[in-house]
Scaffold this motif. Structure first.
Motif, PDB file in Angstrom:
ATOM      1  N   VAL A   3     -14.113   6.002 -58.684  1.00 26.66           N
ATOM      2  CA  VAL A   3     -13.441   5.113 -59.638  1.00 26.66           C
ATOM      3  C   VAL A   3     -12.014   4.869 -59.158  1.00 26.66           C
ATOM      4  O   VAL A   3     -11.336   5.809 -58.730  1.00 26.66           O
ATOM      5  CB  VAL A   3     -13.422   5.738 -61.051  1.00 26.66           C
ATOM      6  CG1 VAL A   3     -12.713   4.825 -62.044  1.00 26.66           C
ATOM      7  CG2 VAL A   3     -14.849   6.035 -61.518  1.00 26.66           C
ATOM      8  N   PRO A   4     -11.523   3.627 -59.189  1.00 28.59           N
ATOM      9  CA  PRO A   4     -10.130   3.369 -58.831  1.00 28.59           C
ATOM     10  C   PRO A   4      -9.179   4.234 -59.663  1.00 28.59           C
ATOM     11  O   PRO A   4      -9.447   4.477 -60.842  1.00 28.59           O
ATOM     12  CB  PRO A   4      -9.944   1.884 -59.139  1.00 28.59           C
ATOM     13  CG  PRO A   4     -11.326   1.306 -59.088  1.00 28.59           C
ATOM     14  CD  PRO A   4     -12.240   2.382 -59.550  1.00 28.59           C
ATOM     15  N   PRO A   5      -8.081   4.722 -59.057  1.00 24.81           N
ATOM     16  CA  PRO A   5      -7.144   5.580 -59.793  1.00 24.81           C
ATOM     17  C   PRO A   5      -6.680   4.988 -61.121  1.00 24.81           C
ATOM     18  O   PRO A   5      -6.529   5.714 -62.104  1.00 24.81           O
ATOM     19  CB  PRO A   5      -5.984   5.739 -58.806  1.00 24.81           C
ATOM     20  CG  PRO A   5      -6.602   5.575 -57.458  1.00 24.81           C
ATOM     21  CD  PRO A   5      -7.687   4.557 -57.654  1.00 24.81           C
TER      22      PRO A   5
ATOM     23  N   ILE B 144     -14.277  10.592 -72.135  1.00 29.02           N
ATOM     24  CA  ILE B 144     -13.864  10.077 -70.831  1.00 29.02           C
ATOM     25  C   ILE B 144     -15.019   9.340 -70.153  1.00 29.02           C
ATOM     26  O   ILE B 144     -14.834   8.256 -69.582  1.00 29.02           O
ATOM     27  CB  ILE B 144     -13.361  11.228 -69.939  1.00 29.02           C
ATOM     28  CG1 ILE B 144     -12.180  11.927 -70.614  1.00 29.02           C
ATOM     29  CG2 ILE B 144     -12.964  10.718 -68.554  1.00 29.02           C
ATOM     30  CD1 ILE B 144     -11.740  13.194 -69.926  1.00 29.02           C
ATOM     31  N   TYR B 145     -16.209   9.916 -70.244  1.00 21.39           N
ATOM     32  CA  TYR B 145     -17.368   9.301 -69.597  1.00 21.39           C
ATOM     33  C   TYR B 145     -17.613   7.884 -70.111  1.00 21.39           C
ATOM     34  O   TYR B 145     -17.854   6.955 -69.328  1.00 21.39           O
ATOM     35  CB  TYR B 145     -18.605  10.170 -69.839  1.00 21.39           C
ATOM     36  CG  TYR B 145     -19.902   9.493 -69.481  1.00 21.39           C
ATOM     37  CD1 TYR B 145     -20.272   9.320 -68.155  1.00 21.39           C
ATOM     38  CD2 TYR B 145     -20.752   9.011 -70.482  1.00 21.39           C
ATOM     39  CE1 TYR B 145     -21.465   8.689 -67.825  1.00 21.39           C
ATOM     40  CE2 TYR B 145     -21.937   8.388 -70.162  1.00 21.39           C
ATOM     41  CZ  TYR B 145     -22.294   8.220 -68.834  1.00 21.39           C
ATOM     42  OH  TYR B 145     -23.468   7.584 -68.499  1.00 21.39           O
ATOM     43  N   PHE B 146     -17.524   7.690 -71.402  1.00 23.82           N
ATOM     44  CA  PHE B 146     -17.852   6.390 -71.989  1.00 23.82           C
ATOM     45  C   PHE B 146     -16.822   5.307 -71.681  1.00 23.82           C
ATOM     46  O   PHE B 146     -17.159   4.119 -71.683  1.00 23.82           O
ATOM     47  CB  PHE B 146     -18.035   6.517 -73.500  1.00 23.82           C
ATOM     48  CG  PHE B 146     -19.338   7.158 -73.900  1.00 23.82           C
ATOM     49  CD1 PHE B 146     -20.546   6.601 -73.527  1.00 23.82           C
ATOM     50  CD2 PHE B 146     -19.345   8.336 -74.639  1.00 23.82           C
ATOM     51  CE1 PHE B 146     -21.752   7.185 -73.881  1.00 23.82           C
ATOM     52  CE2 PHE B 146     -20.545   8.926 -75.003  1.00 23.82           C
ATOM     53  CZ  PHE B 146     -21.752   8.365 -74.625  1.00 23.82           C
ATOM     54  N   VAL B 147     -15.570   5.685 -71.425  1.00 26.83           N
ATOM     55  CA  VAL B 147     -14.543   4.661 -71.187  1.00 26.83           C
ATOM     56  C   VAL B 147     -14.242   4.457 -69.700  1.00 26.83           C
ATOM     57  O   VAL B 147     -13.417   3.607 -69.353  1.00 26.83           O
ATOM     58  CB  VAL B 147     -13.234   5.001 -71.943  1.00 26.83           C
ATOM     59  CG1 VAL B 147     -13.469   4.981 -73.437  1.00 26.83           C
ATOM     60  CG2 VAL B 147     -12.663   6.344 -71.505  1.00 26.83           C
TER      61      VAL B 147
ATOM     62  N   ASN C 254     -18.934   4.436 -62.363  1.00 25.87           N
ATOM     63  CA  ASN C 254     -19.010   5.708 -63.093  1.00 25.87           C
ATOM     64  C   ASN C 254     -19.854   6.708 -62.304  1.00 25.87           C
ATOM     65  O   ASN C 254     -21.006   6.405 -61.962  1.00 25.87           O
ATOM     66  CB  ASN C 254     -19.622   5.466 -64.478  1.00 25.87           C
ATOM     67  CG  ASN C 254     -19.393   6.624 -65.425  1.00 25.87           C
ATOM     68  OD1 ASN C 254     -19.564   7.779 -65.074  1.00 25.87           O
ATOM     69  ND2 ASN C 254     -18.999   6.303 -66.649  1.00 25.87           N
ATOM     70  N   PRO C 255     -19.313   7.922 -62.007  1.00 26.91           N
ATOM     71  CA  PRO C 255     -20.062   8.880 -61.186  1.00 26.91           C
ATOM     72  C   PRO C 255     -21.180   9.590 -61.924  1.00 26.91           C
ATOM     73  O   PRO C 255     -21.961  10.328 -61.317  1.00 26.91           O
ATOM     74  CB  PRO C 255     -18.979   9.885 -60.774  1.00 26.91           C
ATOM     75  CG  PRO C 255     -18.009   9.857 -61.903  1.00 26.91           C
ATOM     76  CD  PRO C 255     -17.993   8.430 -62.383  1.00 26.91           C
ATOM     77  N   GLY C 256     -21.306   9.396 -63.219  1.00 29.10           N
ATOM     78  CA  GLY C 256     -22.336  10.080 -64.005  1.00 29.10           C
ATOM     79  C   GLY C 256     -21.745  11.153 -64.904  1.00 29.10           C
ATOM     80  O   GLY C 256     -20.685  11.719 -64.627  1.00 29.10           O
TER      81      GLY C 256
ATOM     82  N   ILE D 118      -6.913   6.904 -64.735  1.00 27.38           N
ATOM     83  CA  ILE D 118      -5.724   7.107 -65.572  1.00 27.38           C
ATOM     84  C   ILE D 118      -5.907   6.443 -66.934  1.00 27.38           C
ATOM     85  O   ILE D 118      -5.551   7.014 -67.969  1.00 27.38           O
ATOM     86  CB  ILE D 118      -4.467   6.550 -64.878  1.00 27.38           C
ATOM     87  CG1 ILE D 118      -4.203   7.291 -63.563  1.00 27.38           C
ATOM     88  CG2 ILE D 118      -3.264   6.655 -65.788  1.00 27.38           C
ATOM     89  CD1 ILE D 118      -3.968   8.770 -63.711  1.00 27.38           C
ATOM     90  N   ALA D 119      -6.496   5.235 -66.959  1.00 26.13           N
ATOM     91  CA  ALA D 119      -6.732   4.540 -68.232  1.00 26.13           C
ATOM     92  C   ALA D 119      -7.714   5.328 -69.106  1.00 26.13           C
ATOM     93  O   ALA D 119      -7.521   5.447 -70.324  1.00 26.13           O
ATOM     94  CB  ALA D 119      -7.267   3.136 -67.971  1.00 26.13           C
ATOM     95  N   ALA D 120      -8.778   5.879 -68.481  1.00 27.92           N
ATOM     96  CA  ALA D 120      -9.756   6.670 -69.240  1.00 27.92           C
ATOM     97  C   ALA D 120      -9.115   7.921 -69.829  1.00 27.92           C
ATOM     98  O   ALA D 120      -9.384   8.288 -70.979  1.00 27.92           O
ATOM     99  CB  ALA D 120     -10.928   7.042 -68.332  1.00 27.92           C
ATOM    100  N   LEU D 121      -8.267   8.580 -69.055  1.00 30.57           N
ATOM    101  CA  LEU D 121      -7.590   9.782 -69.547  1.00 30.57           C
ATOM    102  C   LEU D 121      -6.590   9.441 -70.646  1.00 30.57           C
ATOM    103  O   LEU D 121      -6.380  10.235 -71.573  1.00 30.57           O
ATOM    104  CB  LEU D 121      -6.889  10.509 -68.397  1.00 30.57           C
ATOM    105  CG  LEU D 121      -7.824  11.188 -67.390  1.00 30.57           C
ATOM    106  CD1 LEU D 121      -7.025  11.783 -66.228  1.00 30.57           C
ATOM    107  CD2 LEU D 121      -8.646  12.275 -68.064  1.00 30.57           C
ATOM    108  N   LEU D 122      -5.956   8.267 -70.544  1.00 32.98           N
ATOM    109  CA  LEU D 122      -5.042   7.840 -71.598  1.00 32.98           C
ATOM    110  C   LEU D 122      -5.801   7.644 -72.912  1.00 32.98           C
ATOM    111  O   LEU D 122      -5.354   8.103 -73.975  1.00 32.98           O
ATOM    112  CB  LEU D 122      -4.342   6.541 -71.205  1.00 32.98           C
ATOM    113  CG  LEU D 122      -3.496   5.880 -72.309  1.00 32.98           C
ATOM    114  CD1 LEU D 122      -2.377   6.812 -72.758  1.00 32.98           C
ATOM    115  CD2 LEU D 122      -2.922   4.552 -71.835  1.00 32.98           C
TER     116      LEU D 122
END
Length: 357
Positions: free
Chosen positions: A310-312, A261-264, A270-272, A316-320
């Motif tokens: 991060v915008p919602p 998740i962090y990388f995408v 990115n909060p870190g 959502i895209a990162a979690l996908l």
């Protein structure tokens, strides 16, 4: 011995194998159906995509799902995909290490190769993470695979318990670290859960308590404390070498899964990594408690509450993408593995019958 008595067990074995083939067939078909439906749910968060899915047939839905996933994936840089993919691979290698550690603890590692353990673990967690009730669904896969290597059902049950404890140990250890150094993560959940409005010192005290529990477990192994009884069950501290491996494997798996998740996530907002790790542990643990397949809905709610920089749509895209790499792709790959394993077992059974005749 009468011929009828020798034929009866053989008939029972054939019936059992036919029933098992039917169960495997249902299992595979159910996994394919689950994979398709999970993909539908994931891409239906976009209203336009949902409208297309509602009005189309199955082949149309497959095309819509493929196009939606492609649009999410294209927006992420190739370098981020590469690091996310390596993180997913590291996570599943660490999960395989869980099984190997448990086999070492049971002194049943002899004759079971690393590749066999890795494949068994991969299928186990691919199904368990997607189906929910991971102890039950994972236990069935391990029972079938490890009994083929000579383990008893009680030993497989102990292996499942040991793997579950390794994950719990790693989760408590990392959660303790996060609560001590990033207590604001818990406070971010106050809008979602009003009772989470807690003083910072109390959150940090909870983190210290978790770290003390983990330390006591390590000390108990080091000092070879006596087993303690829970009801009629005696719980024995593992050897220090086993605990040392747990200290490495469990954090590695959790940190690697969070790394996907962090990388995408978008680089600019990115909060870190530490914040992402905390959000992942809290959301994934909540998903396991809820027994929702893949933590569907639970993870989104927790991540959106914690990662507000991060915008919602980015969250959502990162979690996908995380679900694609950590859940859905392994599920798709596990289906042919199950079929190949069952075919090999059937071949062994046929050869055994030929030898008996």
């Amino acid at each position: 011995m009468p011929l009828e008595q020798t034929q009866a067990p053989s008939k029972i074995k054939r019936i059992v194998r036919l029933v098992w083939k039917f169960v495997v067939g249902l299992f595979v078909c159910g996994s394919i159906w689950l994979l398709f439906n999970k993909l539908q749910v994931e891409v239906a968060s976009d209203p336009a995509t949902k409208a297309l899915l509602d009005n189309g047939g199955i082949w149309s839905d497959i095309k819509v799902i493929a196009a939606a996933i492609a649009s999410y994936v294209i927006d992420v840089p190739i370098k981020s995909h590469l690091f996310a993919g390596l993180s997913a691979l590291a996570a599943y290698l660490a999960l395989a290490w869980y099984d190997r550690i448990a086999l070492m603890h049971l002194n049943r590692l002899k004759g079971i190769s690393w590749p066999y353990v890795a494949i068994c673990s991969f299928v186990t967690y691919a199904l368990g993470h997607n189906l929910g009730a991971s102890i039950l669904s994972g236990g069935i896969v391990r029972l079938r695979a490890y009994c083929a290597k000579g383990l008893k059902a009680t030993e497989v049950a102990a292996l499942v318990a040991m793997c579950s404890f390794t994950f719990l140990f790693g989760s408590l250890l990392l959660l303790g670290v996060v609560l001590v150094f990033e207590p604001e993560i818990v406070l971010s959940l106050s809008d979602l859960i009003p009772r989470m409005t807690l003083p910072v010192w109390l959150v940090q005290a909870a983190g210290i308590f978790l770290l003390i529990l983990c330390t006591l477990y390590v000390v108990g192994s080091w000092r070879t404390y006596k087993p303690f009884r829970v009801g009629t069950l005696d719980i024995v501290y593992p050897r220090l070498g086993i605990v040392g491996r747990q200290l490495l494997a469990a954090p590695l798996e959790i940190m690697s899964a969070a790394g996907i998740i962090y990388f995408v996530l978008p680089e600019a907002s990115n909060p870190g990594y530490f914040v992402v790790l905390g959000a992942f542990i809290l959301s994934f643990s909540a998903g396991l408690v809820s027994q929702a397949p893949g933590g569907l809905g639970v993870m989104e709610a927790v991540f959106l509450a914690i990662i507000d920089t991060v915008p919602p749509t980015g969250v959502i895209a990162a979690l996908l993408i995380w679900r694609l790499l950590y859940l859905m792709l392994p599920l798709a790959l596990s289906i042919p593995v199950i079929l190949i394993f069952e075919r090999s077992q059937a071949s062994k059974y046929c050869l055994l019958r030929e030898d008996e005749n």
